[in-house]
Each structure stands twice: as structure tokens, then as C-alpha cells.
Design a protein around this motif. Structure first.
Motif, PDB file in Angstrom:
ATOM      1  N   SER A   1      62.516  96.499  23.962  1.00  0.00           N
ATOM      2  CA  SER A   1      63.892  96.542  24.462  1.00  0.00           C
ATOM      3  C   SER A   1      63.980  97.249  25.810  1.00  0.00           C
ATOM      4  CB  SER A   1      64.806  97.228  23.448  1.00  0.00           C
ATOM      5  OG  SER A   1      64.370  98.554  23.195  1.00  0.00           O
ATOM      6  N   THR A   2      63.105  98.225  26.020  1.00  0.00           N
ATOM      7  CA  THR A   2      63.120  98.949  27.297  1.00  0.00           C
ATOM      8  C   THR A   2      62.745  98.020  28.439  1.00  0.00           C
ATOM      9  OG1 THR A   2      62.540 101.032  26.215  1.00  0.00           O
ATOM     10  CG2 THR A   2      62.150 100.879  28.592  1.00  0.00           C
ATOM     11  N   ARG A   3      61.688  97.219  28.215  1.00  0.00           N
ATOM     12  CA  ARG A   3      61.261  96.282  29.250  1.00  0.00           C
ATOM     13  C   ARG A   3      62.330  95.230  29.503  1.00  0.00           C
ATOM     14  NH1 ARG A   3      55.372  93.897  28.585  1.00  0.00           N
ATOM     15  NH2 ARG A   3      54.985  96.121  28.867  1.00  0.00           N
ATOM     16  N   ARG A   4      62.975  94.762  28.421  1.00  0.00           N
ATOM     17  CA  ARG A   4      64.031  93.773  28.570  1.00  0.00           C
ATOM     18  C   ARG A   4      65.206  94.356  29.364  1.00  0.00           C
ATOM     19  NH1 ARG A   4      64.571  92.586  23.620  1.00  0.00           N
ATOM     20  NH2 ARG A   4      66.415  93.842  23.125  1.00  0.00           N
ATOM     21  N   SER A   5      65.553  95.606  29.081  1.00  0.00           N
ATOM     22  CA  SER A   5      66.640  96.260  29.816  1.00  0.00           C
ATOM     23  C   SER A   5      66.294  96.417  31.285  1.00  0.00           C
ATOM     24  CB  SER A   5      66.940  97.639  29.202  1.00  0.00           C
ATOM     25  OG  SER A   5      67.479  97.504  27.913  1.00  0.00           O
ATOM     26  N   GLN A   6      65.033  96.745  31.575  1.00  0.00           N
ATOM     27  CA  GLN A   6      64.605  96.896  32.965  1.00  0.00           C
ATOM     28  C   GLN A   6      64.684  95.561  33.702  1.00  0.00           C
ATOM     29  OE1 GLN A   6      60.713  98.625  32.454  1.00  0.00           O
ATOM     30  NE2 GLN A   6      61.487 100.734  32.507  1.00  0.00           N
ATOM     31  N   ARG A   7      64.288  94.477  33.015  1.00  0.00           N
ATOM     32  CA  ARG A   7      64.367  93.155  33.640  1.00  0.00           C
ATOM     33  C   ARG A   7      65.819  92.785  33.922  1.00  0.00           C
ATOM     34  NH1 ARG A   7      60.319  91.487  29.858  1.00  0.00           N
ATOM     35  NH2 ARG A   7      61.949  90.522  28.597  1.00  0.00           N
ATOM     36  N   SER A   8      66.689  93.058  32.962  1.00  0.00           N
ATOM     37  CA  SER A   8      68.111  92.748  33.148  1.00  0.00           C
ATOM     38  C   SER A   8      68.703  93.570  34.278  1.00  0.00           C
ATOM     39  CB  SER A   8      68.883  93.015  31.856  1.00  0.00           C
ATOM     40  OG  SER A   8      68.458  92.160  30.823  1.00  0.00           O
ATOM     41  N   ARG A   9      68.348  94.848  34.320  1.00  0.00           N
ATOM     42  CA  ARG A   9      68.875  95.725  35.369  1.00  0.00           C
ATOM     43  C   ARG A   9      68.412  95.246  36.738  1.00  0.00           C
ATOM     44  NH1 ARG A   9      71.079 101.003  35.040  1.00  0.00           N
ATOM     45  NH2 ARG A   9      70.745 100.938  32.790  1.00  0.00           N
ATOM     46  N   ARG A  10      67.143  94.864  36.830  1.00  0.00           N
ATOM     47  CA  ARG A  10      66.612  94.372  38.106  1.00  0.00           C
ATOM     48  C   ARG A  10      67.316  93.079  38.507  1.00  0.00           C
ATOM     49  NH1 ARG A  10      64.946  96.480  41.936  1.00  0.00           N
ATOM     50  NH2 ARG A  10      63.629  97.794  40.618  1.00  0.00           N
ATOM     51  N   ALA A  11      67.558  92.195  37.561  1.00  0.00           N
ATOM     52  CA  ALA A  11      68.243  90.938  37.861  1.00  0.00           C
ATOM     53  C   ALA A  11      69.665  91.206  38.346  1.00  0.00           C
ATOM     54  CB  ALA A  11      68.265  90.048  36.622  1.00  0.00           C
ATOM     55  N   ILE A  12      70.320  92.209  37.765  1.00  0.00           N
ATOM     56  CA  ILE A  12      71.690  92.566  38.173  1.00  0.00           C
ATOM     57  C   ILE A  12      71.684  93.151  39.578  1.00  0.00           C
ATOM     58  CG2 ILE A  12      73.611  94.131  37.678  1.00  0.00           C
ATOM     59  CD1 ILE A  12      72.836  93.732  34.649  1.00  0.00           C
ATOM     60  N   TYR A  13      70.726  94.024  39.878  1.00  0.00           N
ATOM     61  CA  TYR A  13      70.605  94.572  41.237  1.00  0.00           C
ATOM     62  C   TYR A  13      70.466  93.435  42.250  1.00  0.00           C
ATOM     63  CZ  TYR A  13      69.413  99.254  39.378  1.00  0.00           C
ATOM     64  OH  TYR A  13      69.422 100.489  38.757  1.00  0.00           O
ATOM     65  N   ASP A  14      69.522  92.536  41.971  1.00  0.00           N
ATOM     66  CA  ASP A  14      69.252  91.449  42.910  1.00  0.00           C
ATOM     67  C   ASP A  14      70.483  90.558  43.081  1.00  0.00           C
ATOM     68  OD1 ASP A  14      66.694  92.432  43.136  1.00  0.00           O
ATOM     69  OD2 ASP A  14      65.777  90.924  41.810  1.00  0.00           O
ATOM     70  N   ALA A  15      71.181  90.296  41.977  1.00  0.00           N
ATOM     71  CA  ALA A  15      72.361  89.429  42.037  1.00  0.00           C
ATOM     72  C   ALA A  15      73.465  90.082  42.854  1.00  0.00           C
ATOM     73  CB  ALA A  15      72.854  89.133  40.616  1.00  0.00           C
ATOM     74  N   ALA A  16      73.707  91.375  42.638  1.00  0.00           N
ATOM     75  CA  ALA A  16      74.772  92.077  43.368  1.00  0.00           C
ATOM     76  C   ALA A  16      74.491  92.079  44.867  1.00  0.00           C
ATOM     77  CB  ALA A  16      74.908  93.504  42.853  1.00  0.00           C
ATOM     78  N   LEU A  17      73.263  92.392  45.251  1.00  0.00           N
ATOM     79  CA  LEU A  17      72.908  92.440  46.672  1.00  0.00           C
ATOM     80  C   LEU A  17      73.003  91.050  47.304  1.00  0.00           C
ATOM     81  CD1 LEU A  17      69.852  94.869  46.426  1.00  0.00           C
ATOM     82  CD2 LEU A  17      72.087  95.389  47.440  1.00  0.00           C
ATOM     83  N   ALA A  18      72.559  90.038  46.570  1.00  0.00           N
ATOM     84  CA  ALA A  18      72.589  88.678  47.105  1.00  0.00           C
ATOM     85  C   ALA A  18      74.021  88.192  47.296  1.00  0.00           C
ATOM     86  CB  ALA A  18      71.826  87.736  46.176  1.00  0.00           C
ATOM     87  N   LEU A  19      74.870  88.451  46.312  1.00  0.00           N
ATOM     88  CA  LEU A  19      76.253  87.967  46.405  1.00  0.00           C
ATOM     89  C   LEU A  19      77.016  88.658  47.530  1.00  0.00           C
ATOM     90  CD1 LEU A  19      77.239  87.572  42.642  1.00  0.00           C
ATOM     91  CD2 LEU A  19      77.078  85.767  44.358  1.00  0.00           C
ATOM     92  N   VAL A  20      76.825  89.933  47.682  1.00  0.00           N
ATOM     93  CA  VAL A  20      77.514  90.647  48.767  1.00  0.00           C
ATOM     94  C   VAL A  20      77.102  90.075  50.119  1.00  0.00           C
ATOM     95  CG1 VAL A  20      77.667  92.864  49.962  1.00  0.00           C
ATOM     96  CG2 VAL A  20      77.971  92.761  47.491  1.00  0.00           C
ATOM     97  N   SER A  21      75.827  89.734  50.258  1.00  0.00           N
ATOM     98  CA  SER A  21      75.356  89.155  51.519  1.00  0.00           C
ATOM     99  C   SER A  21      75.893  87.740  51.720  1.00  0.00           C
ATOM    100  CB  SER A  21      73.819  89.123  51.535  1.00  0.00           C
ATOM    101  OG  SER A  21      73.292  90.434  51.544  1.00  0.00           O
ATOM    102  N   GLU A  22      76.025  86.985  50.644  1.00  0.00           N
ATOM    103  CA  GLU A  22      76.406  85.572  50.757  1.00  0.00           C
ATOM    104  C   GLU A  22      77.913  85.353  50.857  1.00  0.00           C
ATOM    105  OE1 GLU A  22      74.637  83.615  47.420  1.00  0.00           O
ATOM    106  OE2 GLU A  22      72.597  84.205  47.977  1.00  0.00           O
ATOM    107  N   VAL A  23      78.688  86.052  50.026  1.00  0.00           N
ATOM    108  CA  VAL A  23      80.129  85.777  49.973  1.00  0.00           C
ATOM    109  C   VAL A  23      80.990  86.966  50.388  1.00  0.00           C
ATOM    110  CG1 VAL A  23      79.746  84.102  48.125  1.00  0.00           C
ATOM    111  CG2 VAL A  23      80.402  86.439  47.518  1.00  0.00           C
TER     112      VAL A  23
END
Length: 210
Positions: A13-35
Motif C-alpha cells: 500500500s505504501t508503494r501504491r500511495s507513492q505512485r498515486s502521489r507522484r501521478a497527482i504531482y505530475d498531473a497538477a504541474l502539467a495542468l497548470v502549465s497547459e490550461v
């Protein structure tokens, strides 16, 4: 279970949470840059990251908090990459305070022109004006460590007799960083190496021993 079967391991579960957190970081940064920040939403971040929005709300109360943490992580990654560079980190001390300050401010200009850093840092600076708690965290966690580097370099210049001993380095550093920040926020794209070189020349003229 037969003796030939490999026992199943429980999901990490720890690894899964880390993957989700990383995906959320990447998504937030990408969206702010795009829209842009105003059009970035928790729902949009969740969809981009492939997680439920309740996952985001479980960890962060708002999109501003998501973006701040994502940008802190981005800055830490950059710092880790820089630490592998054989060149010393921070503001160099070659004995020439003008050259050293010009070098670090030129690097700052380059970073502020980098879309990876420019969009989220601009969004956080603007949001910090209306969200006092976020603004305090933005300053203490992101800006203050960088400002301390200017203080240390100016103190070194004082010891070398290049800056007047009565000068308060904490106030003096604003001669370099405040005009750059103001111009960057108000007149996007007009900052340059030539501009920051001039800032250093003007400021050090006022700080030099008489």
C-alpha cells in the motif's frame, strides 16, 4: 495450497500511495502549465492522474495545497540533480561578489523562463497574495532557503571589504531579488541577463564602501 505454489504477497500500500502521489504531482504541474491555474481543478487533476478525487481530498484540502507540494517536490528533485553536479551549490564565492551575484541571478532568469517552473511558481505567488497561509508556506519553504544564500554571500563580501560593514545583508538582498520578482510578475518575459547584470551593478554601487 500445494508446496509448488508461490504464496501471494499482499499489495504494498505504501508503494501504491507513492505512485498515486507522484501521478497527482505530475498531473497538477502539467495542468497548470497547459490550461493555467484558474482552470485547473481537483477533478481535472484526479482525471489526469487516474485517481479518484476523494484520494486527493484525503491528502490535501485544496488545489493550491496540491500545487505547492508538487512544486516543492519538483524543487527538491532539481536540488538533488544539482547535488550530483561537481560544481559547488549555492552562490559561488570566487572573491568577486559582482560576478558571483550576476551568475546566480542569470541562472534565476533561466529558471523563471523555464515553463516547468514558470507556470507553477507564478500561480503560487499569485495565490499566496489572497491565501495568507499558503503565502507563508510558499515563503518559508521555497523562498527563505534561497534568500539565506544571498545573506551568506553578502556577509562574505563584508568580511572581504567589498560591502560596507554597516549594511544589513537581509535588507540589502532585496535590492537584487525584489526588482526581479516584481518585473517578472508584472511584465512577463521582459527579464533578461542584461537586466539582472544592471541590477547588480546599481545595487553594489550603493553598498560599496565609501
Amino acid at each position: 495450497m500445494s508446496s509448488n505454489q508461490t504464496p501471494r504477497t499482499a499489495p504494498d500500500s505504501t508503494r501504491r500511495s507513492q505512485r498515486s502521489r507522484r501521478a497527482i504531482y505530475d498531473a497538477a504541474l502539467a495542468l497548470v502549465s497547459e490550461v493555467g491555474y484558474p482552470r485547473t481543478t481537483i477533478e481535472g487533476i484526479a482525471a489526469r492522474a487516474g485517481v479518484g478525487k476523494q484520494t486527493i481530498y484525503r491528502w490535501w484540502p485544496s488545489k493550491a495545497d496540491v500545487l505547492l507540494e508538487a512544486f516543492l517536490d519538483l524543487s527538491e528533485q532539481a536540488a538533488r540533480a544539482a547535488s550530483e553536479d561537481p560544481q559547488p551549490q549555492g552562490i559561488p564565492d570566487t572573491g568577486d561578489v559582482a560576478a558571483d551575484l550576476k551568475a546566480v541571478l542569470r541562472a534565476t532568469v533561466d529558471e523563471l523562463h523555464d515553463p516547468t517552473f514558470e507556470a507553477p511558481s507564478r500561480a503560487l505567488a499569485a495565490e499566496g497574495v489572497v491565501n495568507e497561509e499558503l503565502g507563508r508556506r510558499f515563503v518559508s519553504q521555497l523562498l527563505e532557503p534561497q534568500l539565506q544564500l544571498y545573506i551568506e554571500r553578502l556577509r562574505s563580501a563584508q568580511e572581504a571589504g567589498q560591502v560596507r560593514p554597516d549594511v544589513d545583508p537581509r535588507i540589502a538582498l532585496e535590492l537584487f531579488v525584489a526588482p526581479l520578482a516584481q518585473r517578472w510578475l508584472q511584465y512577463s518575459g521582459t527579464i533578461s541577463h542584461e537586466y539582472t547584470d544592471t541590477l547588480v551593478d546599481y545595487a553594489l554601487y550603493g553598498l560599496a564602501p565609501r
